[in-house]
Design a protein around this motif. Structure first.
Motif, PDB file in Angstrom:
ATOM      1  N   GLU A 262       0.878  -1.197   0.054  1.00 49.36           N
ATOM      2  CA  GLU A 262       0.251  -0.070  -0.002  1.00 49.36           C
ATOM      3  C   GLU A 262       0.854   1.271  -0.045  1.00 49.36           C
ATOM      4  O   GLU A 262       0.342   2.527   0.105  1.00 49.36           O
ATOM      5  CB  GLU A 262      -0.944   0.101   1.198  1.00 49.36           C
ATOM      6  N   TYR A 310      -9.489  -7.395   4.281  1.00 42.62           N
ATOM      7  CA  TYR A 310      -8.284  -6.673   3.347  1.00 42.62           C
ATOM      8  C   TYR A 310      -8.791  -6.801   2.017  1.00 42.62           C
ATOM      9  O   TYR A 310      -8.826  -7.657   1.297  1.00 42.62           O
ATOM     10  CB  TYR A 310      -6.864  -7.214   3.641  1.00 42.62           C
ATOM     11  N   ALA A 311      -8.828  -5.463   1.159  1.00 42.62           N
ATOM     12  CA  ALA A 311      -9.235  -5.562  -0.225  1.00 42.62           C
ATOM     13  C   ALA A 311      -7.813  -4.992  -0.657  1.00 42.62           C
ATOM     14  O   ALA A 311      -7.481  -3.519  -0.595  1.00 42.62           O
ATOM     15  CB  ALA A 311     -10.494  -4.659  -0.416  1.00 42.62           C
ATOM     16  N   PRO A 313      -5.204  -3.361  -3.491  1.00 44.20           N
ATOM     17  CA  PRO A 313      -5.317  -2.395  -4.588  1.00 44.20           C
ATOM     18  C   PRO A 313      -5.313  -3.226  -6.044  1.00 44.20           C
ATOM     19  O   PRO A 313      -4.815  -4.591  -6.015  1.00 44.20           O
ATOM     20  CB  PRO A 313      -4.082  -1.412  -4.546  1.00 44.20           C
ATOM     21  N   GLU A 314      -6.010  -2.590  -6.996  1.00 43.61           N
ATOM     22  CA  GLU A 314      -6.045  -3.242  -8.202  1.00 43.61           C
ATOM     23  C   GLU A 314      -4.688  -3.260  -8.772  1.00 43.61           C
ATOM     24  O   GLU A 314      -3.596  -2.659  -8.611  1.00 43.61           O
ATOM     25  CB  GLU A 314      -6.665  -2.339  -9.339  1.00 43.61           C
ATOM     26  N   SER A 369     -10.580  -6.939  -4.794  1.00 43.84           N
ATOM     27  CA  SER A 369      -9.791  -5.715  -5.328  1.00 43.84           C
ATOM     28  C   SER A 369     -10.379  -4.527  -5.331  1.00 43.84           C
ATOM     29  O   SER A 369     -11.435  -4.423  -5.880  1.00 43.84           O
ATOM     30  CB  SER A 369      -8.796  -6.151  -6.442  1.00 43.84           C
ATOM     31  N   ARG A 370      -9.755  -3.496  -5.006  1.00 43.60           N
ATOM     32  CA  ARG A 370     -10.281  -2.097  -5.134  1.00 43.60           C
ATOM     33  C   ARG A 370     -10.084  -1.603  -6.497  1.00 43.60           C
ATOM     34  O   ARG A 370      -9.057  -2.006  -6.965  1.00 43.60           O
ATOM     35  CB  ARG A 370      -9.721  -0.891  -4.241  1.00 43.60           C
ATOM     36  N   ASP A 371     -10.869  -0.945  -7.004  1.00 48.02           N
ATOM     37  CA  ASP A 371     -10.353  -0.316  -8.314  1.00 48.02           C
ATOM     38  C   ASP A 371      -9.799   0.969  -8.226  1.00 48.02           C
ATOM     39  O   ASP A 371      -9.751   1.586  -7.211  1.00 48.02           O
ATOM     40  CB  ASP A 371     -11.791   0.059  -9.102  1.00 48.02           C
TER      41      ASP A 371
END
Length: 371
Positions: A262, A310-311, A313-314, A369-371
């Motif tokens: 991150e 936990y997500a 990141p893309e 996952s986050r966009d």
């Protein structure tokens, strides 16, 4: 743990030749001066911009006692913990003529206390440092125990030294203005202490989560003192992390991986909260921990608003997180080692777990996952 006038508590770290953590200090400048003692001619006060008022108060108090004071503002958060910042501070010490009888004072969160301790540990092979933590996380963890360090592109705290401070001052009043998100994040380290050593911490949080997140409540004050006492006991028994002190890293192997992928933009406490659940799931899958205790991890953490999933990141995959974990300080050769629990208050090692278990534990905490 000793109580002094006005409710101040003094927790000894390191036995007779160790140092005090003063919880509830009401006159920080005077306490800093007392811990530094006579013979200190120069002091470097290292601080974050957000706590300039407190740092100035400490500097003015020392100057009034005849000490030559230098102050340096460092970047916020993990951006302070770089080789470039350390080199700059060494330069300040060199130009000011600091000797082995002079000292450093760190005023700020965990990143500042880590950095100040590292600079003190490495200048002339070690000068005194007094830590004045201003976040809950720093109070209960980073500022206590003598671990110091900076980060590298390869990982967090991979460069550092063990350098016990001359003392630590915990003024609980600074928590009154701490952003709530930072206060809650700091509770992850408190809750970790409950799982590895002091179940009363867990009982207090579950009984009254609102009080646990209230900076003015006696419940939070008790939680702070209890967590510091846990760390003090462990550090006193094992200063240099030969084994027992490793239990303080419960949840941190996965947490540090989150932080690195991150770019250190996630709060340490939030990462630790997820790391605790990951370690609990790993222990369950390895046949070490029962379902109820795994569930309690989520219950206690969620009660105060901490994350338990936990997500990423893309573009970040499980393999990226695993690669970071393989560089963890507890790893020996190619063998990953984790601190896990067999029960509340019963930490132990899990060495070389199968990669399938590692992945399944990740699946238990992973969100899309986050966009």
């Amino acid at each position: 743990m000793r109580r002094s006038e006005g409710g101040t508590r003094r927790i000894r770290v390191g036995g007779p030749d160790g140092y005090d953590v003063v919880v509830g200090a009401s006159d920080t400048p005077a306490e800093v001066a007392a811990l530094l003692g006579a013979g200190v001619a120069r002091v470097l006060v290292v601080h974050a911009a957000a706590v300039e008022h407190l740092a100035t108060s400490v500097a003015d108090g020392l100057a009034a006692r005849g000490v030559q004071v230098h102050t340096e503002v460092v970047p916020d958060g993990e951006a302070a913990k770089t080789a470039d910042v350390a080199v700059h501070l060494w330069g300040v010490l060199g130009r000011a003529g600091f000797t082995r009888t002079d000292a450093v004072v760190g005023v700020g969160g965990g990143a500042v206390t880590d950095l100040a301790g590292f600079v003190a540990a490495t200048w002339l092979r070690g000068v005194a440092v007094v830590q004045v933590p201003t976040t809950l996380l720093a109070m209960v963890d980073a500022a206590v125990g003598g671990k110091t360090g900076i980060n590298t592109p390869e990982g967090k705290n991979l460069v550092g030294a063990f350098h016990p401070p001359a003392g630590v001052l915990v003024d609980l009043r600074v928590l009154h203005s701490l952003p709530r998100a930072d206060l809650v994040a700091g509770l992850a380290e408190v809750i970790k202490g409950g799982f590895i050593a002091d179940p009363v911490v867990l009982d207090l949080v579950q009984a009254d989560p609102a009080a646990a997140t209230d900076p003015r409540s006696p419940v939070l004050a008790e939680l702070v003192a209890r967590k510091i006492a846990v760390k003090a006991e462990v550090v006193t028994a094992d200063l240099t992390e030969s084994w027992l002190r490793e239990i303080l890293n419960y949840g941190h192997t996965f947490a540090h991986a989150i932080e690195q992928v991150e770019g250190y933009r996630v709060r340490h406490g939030d990462a630790v909260a997820v790391g605790l659940v990951y370690a609990a799931e790993l222990a369950r899958l390895a046949g070490r921990l029962d379902d109820a205790t795994v569930a309690r991890h989520r219950t206690v953490l969620e009660a105060v608003g901490l994350p338990t999933t936990y997500a990423p990141p893309e573009g970040v995959a499980w393999d990226d997180l695993l690669a970071v974990m393989r560089r963890d300080k507890k790893t020996r050769g190619a063998m990953l080692r984790f601190v896990v629990l067999s029960a509340v208050g019963a930490p132990e090692r899990l060495e070389g777990p199968d990669e399938d278990l590692l992945r399944r534990a990740y699946d238990a905490v992973a969100a899309p996952s986050r966009d």
